[in-house]
Scaffold this active site. Structure first.
Site, short mmCIF file in Angstrom:
data_model
loop_
_atom_site.label_atom_id
_atom_site.label_comp_id
_atom_site.label_asym_id
_atom_site.label_seq_id
_atom_site.Cartn_x
_atom_site.Cartn_y
_atom_site.Cartn_z
N HIS A 190 0.83 -1.21 0.00
CA HIS A 190 0.00 0.00 0.00
C HIS A 190 0.86 1.26 0.00
O HIS A 190 0.97 1.97 0.99
CB HIS A 190 -0.97 -0.01 1.19
N HIS B 43 -6.93 6.82 -3.30
CA HIS B 43 -7.84 5.92 -2.59
C HIS B 43 -7.22 5.20 -1.39
O HIS B 43 -7.95 4.69 -0.54
CB HIS B 43 -8.41 4.87 -3.57
N ASP B 44 -5.89 5.15 -1.30
CA ASP B 44 -5.25 4.47 -0.15
C ASP B 44 -4.28 5.39 0.57
O ASP B 44 -3.38 4.92 1.27
CB ASP B 44 -4.47 3.23 -0.64
ZN LIG Z 1 -5.89 0.00 -2.95
#
Ligand SMILES: [Zn+2]
Length: 443
Positions: free
Chosen positions: A162, A202-203
């Site tokens: 991530h 989004h992360d």
């Molecule tokens: Zn993601």
């Protein structure tokens, strides 16, 4: 910071597709971003007991705390300003790669190296430019670079999975999906802008551990978001905070800004994997009854949510060489969480025990339960789509490959060739590991 009452358009969107999770309705909060030097210098210079080291740890989360510690150690964080140090030769190759950014075998790992770790900023600038969105929204380039630099910086570079590279990969996949003939003609500039922005952010500030970990360790974000979509809510509110801090959209009418922030939220919250069945059954229902009308904004928004979900989990649909790298990275992140849990005598979370959960078994489960069901419906929706067929073929090939690596022994590719399992190693997961675990042998 509270924005107050939402504009009527946002309310209509929220009600028609049931986007917002519990606890988010009515007001939109932006998380205060720990942007250096503002917050950190205030902490360092203050003699007030409120800014004790303990309060720094409590108030700043994740990446903000890392930034604070770097400053405390006298290290200046990297910024987008170092872009100009890139060698022209590499920039030329990166530019050449950008001319093929819409192809499914785009090698984001190579692009990351060629852009000196700035794949996300470079990709976003290029895509916004390709769509003419910088002119359409009258975006200030300085503010845009500042905003994108903040987003890139707030991803944790030490997370195996991530990190900003994952965000760049999801953004590139999202671009491929936005180009699908079913969608391309009907999307508005705002739809495309939201789709790309949501993919890129989004992360953001992902801590490298999952929601159950935050809940069982009593992290303040878990209580802030009432144990519901904790990470996704944090990614969204952090993005809103960065949008406001950079002033990227400050020239737009308030109602439009609020609408963009709200829609960004519903897109990012849709990536919560625990809501997979909810989205999948609505999608199936729409497809069974052919009830999707992409001339309607709420329906386009729903498809953007599905497209982002697909982009977020599309790793097993990439070519093996790329797909395998993502699989190893995500499992490494799981195992790191498991190691922390063991160290602090906590119950080890599912999939996080390196001794029991092998990479192939994790991947086979992920493909079977999450990826296949979602992409089967996406394939139905985009029909006829060469890209969807390519992805489904690759998905089956990769699944077969993982089955081989897990001891299943062998299998056949969709083109008729067969493979046998080899036990070459040298990868990070030891004997029976992944590097060269399968080798194609023509049948
Ligand atoms: Zn993601």
């Amino acid at each position: 910071m509270e924005l107050g009452v939402l504009c009527p358009r946002s309310q209509a969107l929220m009600q028609s597709d049931g986007i917002l999770a519990r606890g988010h309705a009515g007001v939109l909060l932006a998380e205060r971003r720990g942007s250096y030097p503002l917050i950190d210098l205030r902490i360092l210079n203050s003699k007030s007991p409120i800014y004790s080291l303990w309060s720094v740890k409590r108030q700043l989360s994740f990446q903000r705390y890392c930034h604070a510690s770097r400053l405390l150690r006298g290290q200046v964080p990297r910024g987008p300003g170092s872009l100009h140090l890139l060698d022209h030769h590499y920039l030329g190759q990166a530019t050449h790669m950008l001319s093929k950014v819409g192809t499914w075998n785009f090698d984001i790992f190579l692009f990351e190296r060629l852009t000196n770790g700035y794949s996300l900023v470079t990709l976003m600038c290029h895509l916004l430019n390709v769509y003419g969105l910088i002119q359409h929204f009258h975006l200030d380039m300085v503010k845009l670079l500042r905003f994108l630099g903040m987003v890139q910086d707030d991803y944790h570079s030490h997370n195996p999975y991530h990190n900003a590279l994952h965000a760049a990969d999801v953004t590139q996949a999202m671009y491929c999906y936005l180009k699908e003939s079913k969608l391309a003609e009907l999307l508005s500039p705002t739809d495309v802008f939201l789709g790309l922005l949501a993919a890129a952010a989004h992360d953001v500030d992902h801590p490298g551990v999952n929601q159950p970990f935050l809940i069982k360790t009593g992290h303040h974000l878990a209580s802030l978001y009432q144990n519901t979509s904790v990470l996704e809510s944090h990614h969204w509110r952090s993005t809103v905070g960065m949008l406001r801090e950079s002033g990227l959209l400050s020239h737009l009418p308030l109602c439009m800004r609020q609408d963009i922030e709200q829609q960004l939220g519903s897109l990012i919250l849709a990536t919560d994997i625990s809501r997979q069945n909810e989205f999948l059954s609505t999608f199936r229902e729409h497809l069974n009854h052919q009830s999707l009308d992409l001339h309607q904004a709420p329906h386009r928004h729903f498809i953007l949510q599905i497209a982002l979900k697909c982009a977020d989990v599309c790793n097993p649909c990439r070519e093996w060489n790329l797909s395998r790298q993502w699989s190893e990275r995500v499992c490494e992140e799981f195992y790191r969480q498991g190691d922390i849990e063991k160290k602090f005598a906590l119950e080890v979370s599912p999939l996080c025990n390196q001794q029991e959960d092998s990479v192939p078994s994790i991947q086979i489960g992920f493909i079977s339960h999450i990826v296949e069901p979602l992409f089967e419906e996406w394939c139905r929706f985009t029909e006829p789509s060469p890209l969807s067929h390519t992805m489904m073929d690759l998905l089956q090939q990769n699944k077969t490959c993982w089955m081989g690596a897990s001891g299943w022994g062998g299998g056949s590719w969709s083109d008729g060739s067969v493979f046998v399992q080899t036990n070459l190693c040298g990868c990070m997961h030891g004997p029976g590991g992944l590097c060269g675990a399968t080798r194609r042998v023509r049948g």
